[in-house]
Write a protein that holds these residues in place. Structure first.
Motif: not given
Lengths: 280, 293
Positions: B217-245
């Motif tokens: 199981t891997v949880i990776m933080i990234t800024h790169s869309i291509e990287e996320a698409l290449l490696l992930s099974d699921r991509i969690v997209m967070m909103t901007r802070g403060p109170a990010a969801r």
């Protein structure tokens, strides 16, 4: 265009076009020797033609004395007439004893203070207050408490060389890169393991630079302290001043500088050895 | 304190019984300066809600990426999972047990590698292995170290110190160190963020290859869309802070093993990419606008 090309090529291949006397090292050695020669020349001519105050020795006279002292370092004709080698060893012995004792106190104490923010804040006032005190201010106190000039010399070295090591060690320990601590934390390392395997090695460059500054100060202080104590290089200078032998004073200054240089370089090498690509 | 009433499981996962890691209603509040001294000096500051009411269920053997605008609290979330940063409210469960402190069941890969400069490659791994299992036999320890150095392709560099290695090689050591303790979950905080583009791509391929072998199981933080698409099974997209969801969770359906040359031929690739781009652009633009205004 052609001129530009040639310039460009020289820029690209600086080494291949240089002969040995154009290299930076050769140039600096040349400049060093030139300035030294000029200095000695002005000194010699000036002393001979009375440009300075009366009694200033000539350069040749001084160099002759230097040669004499260096070729007879170990003779012993009573306490006021020791070879420079003996005086040097006496000074070094005092420095080493006081300095090692100071380091043995300062490094562990610095680590303890650096690890605990509470201790850091609690002990900082002492350090800040005592650090700027001139080492010689301790001399009367040392003589009164210890009633012995030899021990007083060592005491002064101890008290003056403790602060840089203490401050640098506690600073280094308190400012270990948070990443290293996070690594130890995520691995579940015990507090002791973190201290010995992570914090101390990480702070080692700071500790060594503290030790280096302390050594420099110890060497500065011993000469001044010995002027008031008897025996050692400092006393040698004081004694030669009473004899009004300026060449011998100059010889002693040169030797003190040389030994300080060697000591400092030893620590510089040690600093490099523990840096592992870090700058501090 | 900002506690806008948000419905509990808005745009996030419902609790799953099979999940390995459950993040439930997690918030992070950095307390402001409100003490007597600050009040007297007129220098109080309000609490800062970094992330609010995050819900996420992570099933075993999945590769999850978290992506979001800068400063949205991605790293804060990862540090809470790692146990390095205390959780303000809610809970994070690992195999049903709440996380309260760091532990070797979670391996961490740091953006700045965080290798000990005074240790060789081998010593860095040995430190990790011996810390986690102090009673390990010398033979077993050396076998593990050798195995993981080999896994990341650094055989021959065991005796080198980190400053003698390139950035890419250092991060390989970071990955080997995190894996050598055999964690249940691998946490990676922008692992390739400090690398140049070519090295980055090369290391992404390596991580893909290693993941195929290990399936952790891997949880990776990234800024790169291509990287996320290449490696992930699921991509969690967070909103901007403060109170990010969590804004949205994307499932990445591409078959494995994946290959960067052919992955964009999958019919869903461009649609996913466009969706992520528009999300990131929207959030980043809002962050910039808030900063100007």
């Amino acid at each position: 265009m052609t001129v530009n090309n040639i310039k460009f090529k020289r820029g690209v291949f600086p080494l291949s076009q240089q002969t040995w006397w154009q290299s930076e090292n050769a140039k600096s050695v040349g400049l060093f020797l030139l300035s030294l020669g000029l200095f000695l020349l002005v000194w010699e001519v000036g002393a001979r033609s009375g440009w300075f105050v009366r009694g200033v020795p000539t350069a040749t006279e001084t160099l002759g004395e230097l040669w004499w002292w260096l070729s007879n370092p170990f003779f012993r004709n009573g306490p006021n007439d020791l070879g420079i080698g003996w005086n040097l060893l006496i000074s070094l012995r005092r420095v080493v004893i006081g300095y090692v004792a100071a380091s043995l106190v300062a490094v562990p104490l610095g680590i303890l203070i650096g690890i605990s923010p509470v201790a850091f804040k609690a002990f900082n006032p002492y350090i800040q207050l005592l650090k700027p005190v001139s080492p010689l201010a301790w001399l009367p106190l040392g003589l009164y408490l210890l009633r012995d000039s030899e021990n007083t010399g060592i005491f002064i070295i101890f008290i003056s060389s403790i602060w840089p090591t203490l401050i640098n060690t506690s600073f280094g320990v308190a400012n270990v890169n948070q990443d290293y601590l996070d690594v130890a934390d995520t691995l579940g390392a015990s507090r002791l393991r973190t201290i010995f395997k992570v914090i101390i090695p990480a702070a080692l460059p700071n500790i060594i630079s503290g030790l280096r500054i302390s050594m420099g100060i110890a060497w500065l202080v011993i000469v001044a302290a010995e002027m008031l104590l008897g025996t050692g290089l400092g006393y040698f200078i004081w004694n030669e001043w009473n004899n009004l032998s300026i060449p011998n004073i100059l010889v002693a200054i040169f030797i003190i500088g040389l030994v300080g240089l060697v000591l400092d370089n030893l620590f510089a090498a040690l600093e490099k050895f523990v840096a592992f690509g870090r700058n501090s | 304190m900002r506690t806008a009433p948000v419905s509990p499981y808005l745009s996030a996962d419902v609790p799953s019984p099979t999940a390995q890691l459950s993040i439930r209603q997690v918030s992070k509040v950095f307390p402001g300066k409100k003490g007597m001294v600050q009040k007297l000096r007129g220098k109080t500051s309000p609490d800062f809600v970094a992330i609010q009411d995050i819900n996420l269920e992570i099933e075993p053997n999945t590769f999850v990426s978290i992506i979001g605008p800068s400063g949205c609290g991605k790293s804060t979330l990862l540090n809470m999972i790692a146990g390095l940063s205390p959780i303000s409210s809610g809970e994070i469960l690992l195999n049903g047990h709440p996380i309260t402190k760091p532990g070797p069941d979670r391996g961490m890969v740091f953006q700045n590698y965080a290798l000990m400069p005074w240790m060789t490659v081998e010593e860095n791994l040995r430190f990790a292995v011996e810390t986690v299992d102090p009673k390990i036999s010398k033979k077993k320890r050396d076998r593990i170290i050798k195995e993981y150095i080999q896994l990341v392709g650094l055989t021959g560099a065991e005796g080198k110190h980190p400053h003698e290695l390139s950035g890419g090689m250092r991060q390989r050591v970071g990955i080997a160190r995190a894996l050598a303790i055999d964690p249940q979950i691998l946490l990676m905080d922008e692992p390739f963020g400090a690398l140049d583009a070519l090295t980055r791509g090369f290391l992404q391929d390596e991580v893909e290859r290693i993941w195929e072998q290990q399936r952790k199981t891997v949880i990776m933080i990234t800024h790169s869309i291509e990287e996320a698409l290449l490696l992930s099974d699921r991509i969690v997209m967070m909103t901007r802070g403060p109170a990010a969801r969590i804004d949205e969770i994307l499932d990445v359906p591409f078959p494995r093993p994946r290959n960067r040359e052919t992955i964009d031929q999958h019919p869903a690739y461009h649609e996913l990419k466009v969706e992520m781009e528009s999300h990131l652009f929207r959030e980043t633009r809002a962050v910039e606008a808030a900063r100007v205004g």
